[in-house]
Scaffold this active site. Structure first.
Site, mmCIF file in Angstrom:
data_model
loop_
_atom_site.group_PDB
_atom_site.id
_atom_site.type_symbol
_atom_site.label_atom_id
_atom_site.label_comp_id
_atom_site.label_asym_id
_atom_site.label_seq_id
_atom_site.Cartn_x
_atom_site.Cartn_y
_atom_site.Cartn_z
ATOM 1 N N LYS A 1 -5.929 21.781 -4.044
ATOM 2 C CA LYS A 1 -5.244 21.163 -2.900
ATOM 3 C C LYS A 1 -3.728 21.313 -2.976
ATOM 4 C CE LYS A 1 -4.956 16.421 -4.607
ATOM 5 N NZ LYS A 1 -5.997 15.733 -5.385
ATOM 6 N N ARG B 1 -7.842 3.388 -5.820
ATOM 7 C CA ARG B 1 -7.924 4.289 -4.679
ATOM 8 C C ARG B 1 -9.404 4.320 -4.339
ATOM 9 N NH1 ARG B 1 -5.614 10.376 -4.688
ATOM 10 N NH2 ARG B 1 -7.822 10.853 -5.012
HETATM 11 C C1 LIG Z 1 -6.134 15.601 -6.574
HETATM 12 C C2 LIG Z 1 -7.322 15.207 -7.230
HETATM 13 C C3 LIG Z 1 -7.642 15.725 -8.488
HETATM 14 C C4 LIG Z 1 -6.718 16.654 -9.238
HETATM 15 O O1 LIG Z 1 -5.598 15.945 -9.720
HETATM 16 P P1 LIG Z 1 -4.504 16.653 -10.645
HETATM 17 O O2 LIG Z 1 -3.595 15.561 -11.025
HETATM 18 O O3 LIG Z 1 -3.860 17.678 -9.820
HETATM 19 O O4 LIG Z 1 -5.213 17.228 -11.815
HETATM 20 C C5 LIG Z 1 -8.831 15.369 -9.050
HETATM 21 N N1 LIG Z 1 -9.672 14.519 -8.416
HETATM 22 C C6 LIG Z 1 -9.399 13.999 -7.213
HETATM 23 C C7 LIG Z 1 -10.370 13.066 -6.585
HETATM 24 C C8 LIG Z 1 -8.212 14.313 -6.576
HETATM 25 O O5 LIG Z 1 -7.948 13.779 -5.397
#
Ligand SMILES: *Cc1c(COP(=O)(O)O)cnc(C)c1O
Length: 577
Positions: free
Chosen positions: A36, A131
């Site tokens: 993302k 969250r």
């Molecule tokens: C963005 C996200 C991740 C990845 O997080 P990083 O800090 O970039 O490793 C993993 N799981 C979920 C649910 C996320 O939203």
């Protein structure tokens, strides 16, 4: 090259991904790569898959579609809790999704039945970060209901920490996740494929824990791209922290006061700014702003200070650096800056790997030295063919204004005919050959040489003449060595009649070319568009038996010594004329 741009070093990303796969794999943890932050960039996605990643995760369906559309071969996981209204698209495009809401899962089930698919879900648990996540006490009920739902495959449970509440993954919450996994399996007689413990913030827990328990999966984004863990943002040993580079260009550089003058009220964003008086400073403005990137997440790689930014301008104190207009500056990005720059359509994304670029340039330079050594050994069997003037040819051609008054584009007869055929081929594509130069006399070549020497002397006042001449010789042949004196060399670009502009070849702005190693014809560090345009240009000339110069994508030789060497012949047919 165009600025602002983000340079993506695929080689470094691959190194980071492989290192993390091995590290986490050593304790049985499988990695999902999260795309993302890079907006599902297909070249990055492909790089990750080539490293052995088999599941790519993104928060947005559009990004997943983008990767699928580009033919990236992986399973796709949607990280953001799906919206009810999105359920159909989720089933269509994602193989797996992270879920917390019963009504959404019901809807996923209905669409999975409709599309005759089995959609995998991972139920997310709330472990304190607040969250997404089911409260652990509600999990049992949820499992009971979804485990018998048609079209839904309960593939695992998971947690996500350190994203909102800043709660750190530790033995306590990870232990809890493990014991919940055991409970669920025992109670419901099922096997959970994934116990997904979290994200890049799980690194310190992983390194310090005695036992990862049931956690067999992590979803990593940031640590792959930026090489750090995300609890205190420390670099992870052995990873590159500079795989991503933001490059911006100076559009103004002046000595000015450090303190605004006049009556001070609000700035463009409704804040009342405060400044410290540091006297007169060199203030440089970069052509990048809040529309392009979250500026607060940028760190310059040289010793300058960011003073502030508006939507399109970044203002820096250049300190002791002699920054001038046109100079490019490099910045490190934090996660927020990366996310914003990758999502901004104003920021050009250029991916390559500098390691390859470096190797490529070395190869070109070695080859170039070899050519210089071979030159004296090539004999010339002059064919005495006459010269013709392309200006009077009647072919559709455009001619670059020359610094030589009355310059005529003269070439040998065979070259003349070849240019005629190239011109006809381009006519069919609504394009025209843009000729920069053809035959040049020694005198003309000497003037070009001197012009460039004088230019560089102004640019580098401290350099010795010898050094300057070496720099010049990098791209302009000394008069006695120039292939242009044979009538067998042409410099050309392509003009696009539909766009009403010269095409982009990676180092040019119209016919103005910046001389650097990205002019080497197959330099990997140029945009895909520039690569395609070079391919077109070089292809046209090669089809007519020209060879492209080793260092200049716009220079083509036929019949002369350069051509003979490149073609492995021991005789050239055009000597100096
Ligand atoms: C963005 C996200 C991740 C990845 O997080 P990083 O800090 O970039 O490793 C993993 N799981 C979920 C649910 C996320 O939203």
């Amino acid at each position: 090259m165009i600025t602002p741009r983000i340079e993506i070093d695929l080689e470094k990303i691959a190194h980071n991904a492989k290192t993390l796969i091995n590290l986490y794999g050593s304790k049985g943890i499988h990695l999902i790569a999260v795309t993302k932050a890079v907006r599902g960039n297909p070249r990055i996605a492909r790089t990750l898959v080539n490293c052995g990643i088999d599941i790519l995760a993104d928060s947005r369906i559009e990004n997943i579609k983008r990767m699928r559309g580009a033919g990236v071969q992986a399973q796709f996981l949607l990280t953001r809790t799906p919206a009810l209204s999105q359920a159909e698209a989720v089933v269509k495009y994602a193989d797996i999704s992270l879920n917390t809401e019963f009504s959404v899962i019901e809807r996923l089930s209905a669409h999975a039945i409709e599309y005759d698919k089995s959609h995998k879900i991972i139920l997310m648990l709330e472990l304190g970060d607040l969250r997404e996540g089911l409260m652990p006490s509600d999990l049992d009920d949820m499992v009971k209901q979804v485990s018998k739902m048609e079209g839904i495959n309960l593939a695992g449970i998971g947690a996500n920490l350190a994203c909102f509440g800043g709660v750190i993954p530790d033995d306590e919450n990870m232990g809890k996740l493990s014991s919940i996994a055991n409970d669920i399996e025992n109670k419901h007689g099922l096997k959970l494929e994934y116990v997904s413990g979290g994200n890049s913030a799980n690194y310190n827990w992983f390194m310090s824990t005695q036992d990862v328990g049931r956690v067999n999966n992590l979803r990593l984004g940031e640590s792959i791209y930026l090489g750090c863990e995300t609890v205190s943002r420390k670099p992870i040993p052995g990873l590159h922290t500079d795989a991503m580079t933001l490059v911006s260009e100076i559009v103004e550089s002046k000595i000015k006061p450090s303190l605004p003058y006049g009556t001070i009220a609000q700035d463009a964003f409704g804040n009342t700014p405060k400044f410290v008086d540091q006297g007169q400073i060199r203030r440089a403005i970069l052509g990048i702003g809040l529309q392009d990137v979250q500026v607060s997440g940028l760190t310059p790689r040289v010793d300058i200070e960011i003073i502030g930014a508006s939507s399109d301008h970044l203002i820096v104190n250049a300190k002791d650096l002699e920054l001038s207009v046109g100079n490019e500056l490099e910045f490190d990005l934090n996660y927020a800056a990366l996310l914003s720059a990758m999502s901004s359509r104003h920021v050009n994304k250029v991916s390559s790997d500098r390691v390859n670029a470096h190797e490529y340039c070395e190869r070109v330079e070695k080859n170039y030295r070899r050519h210089l050594q071979l030159q004296p050994g090539i004999s010339i069997k002059e064919d005495h063919s006459p010269m013709h003037n392309l200006n009077e040819s009647g072919f559709n051609l455009m001619f670059e204004p020359s610094s030589q008054p009355g310059y005529k584009f003269m070439v040998r007869e065979a070259v003349y005919e070849k240019i005629g055929r190239i011109s006809k081929r381009l006519d069919m594509e609504d394009k025209t050959l843009w000729l920069r130069s053809a035959w040049r006399s020694f005198e003309h070549q000497r003037l070009l040489w001197q012009e460039r020497v004088a230019q560089l002397q102004i640019e580098y006042p401290k350099k010795e003449l010898e050094e300057i001449e070496e720099l010049v010789s990098y791209f302009i042949a000394p008069p006695s060595k120039s292939m242009h004196a044979t009538g067998g060399a042409v410099d050309a670009l392509i003009y696009d009649l539909k766009q009403n502009a010269i095409m982009r070849f990676g180092t040019n702005d119209g016919f103005k070319i910046t001389l650097n190693d990205k002019c080497y014809p197959y330099h990997p560090y140029i945009t895909p568009e520039a690569k395609n345009n070079r391919k077109l240009l070089i292809g046209l000339f090669e089809a007519e038996d020209f060879v492209v110069d080793l260092k200049e994508y716009w220079h083509f030789d036929y019949g002369n010594v350069s051509w003979a060497i490149d073609k492995g012949k021991d005789q050239a047919i055009y000597g100096v004329i």
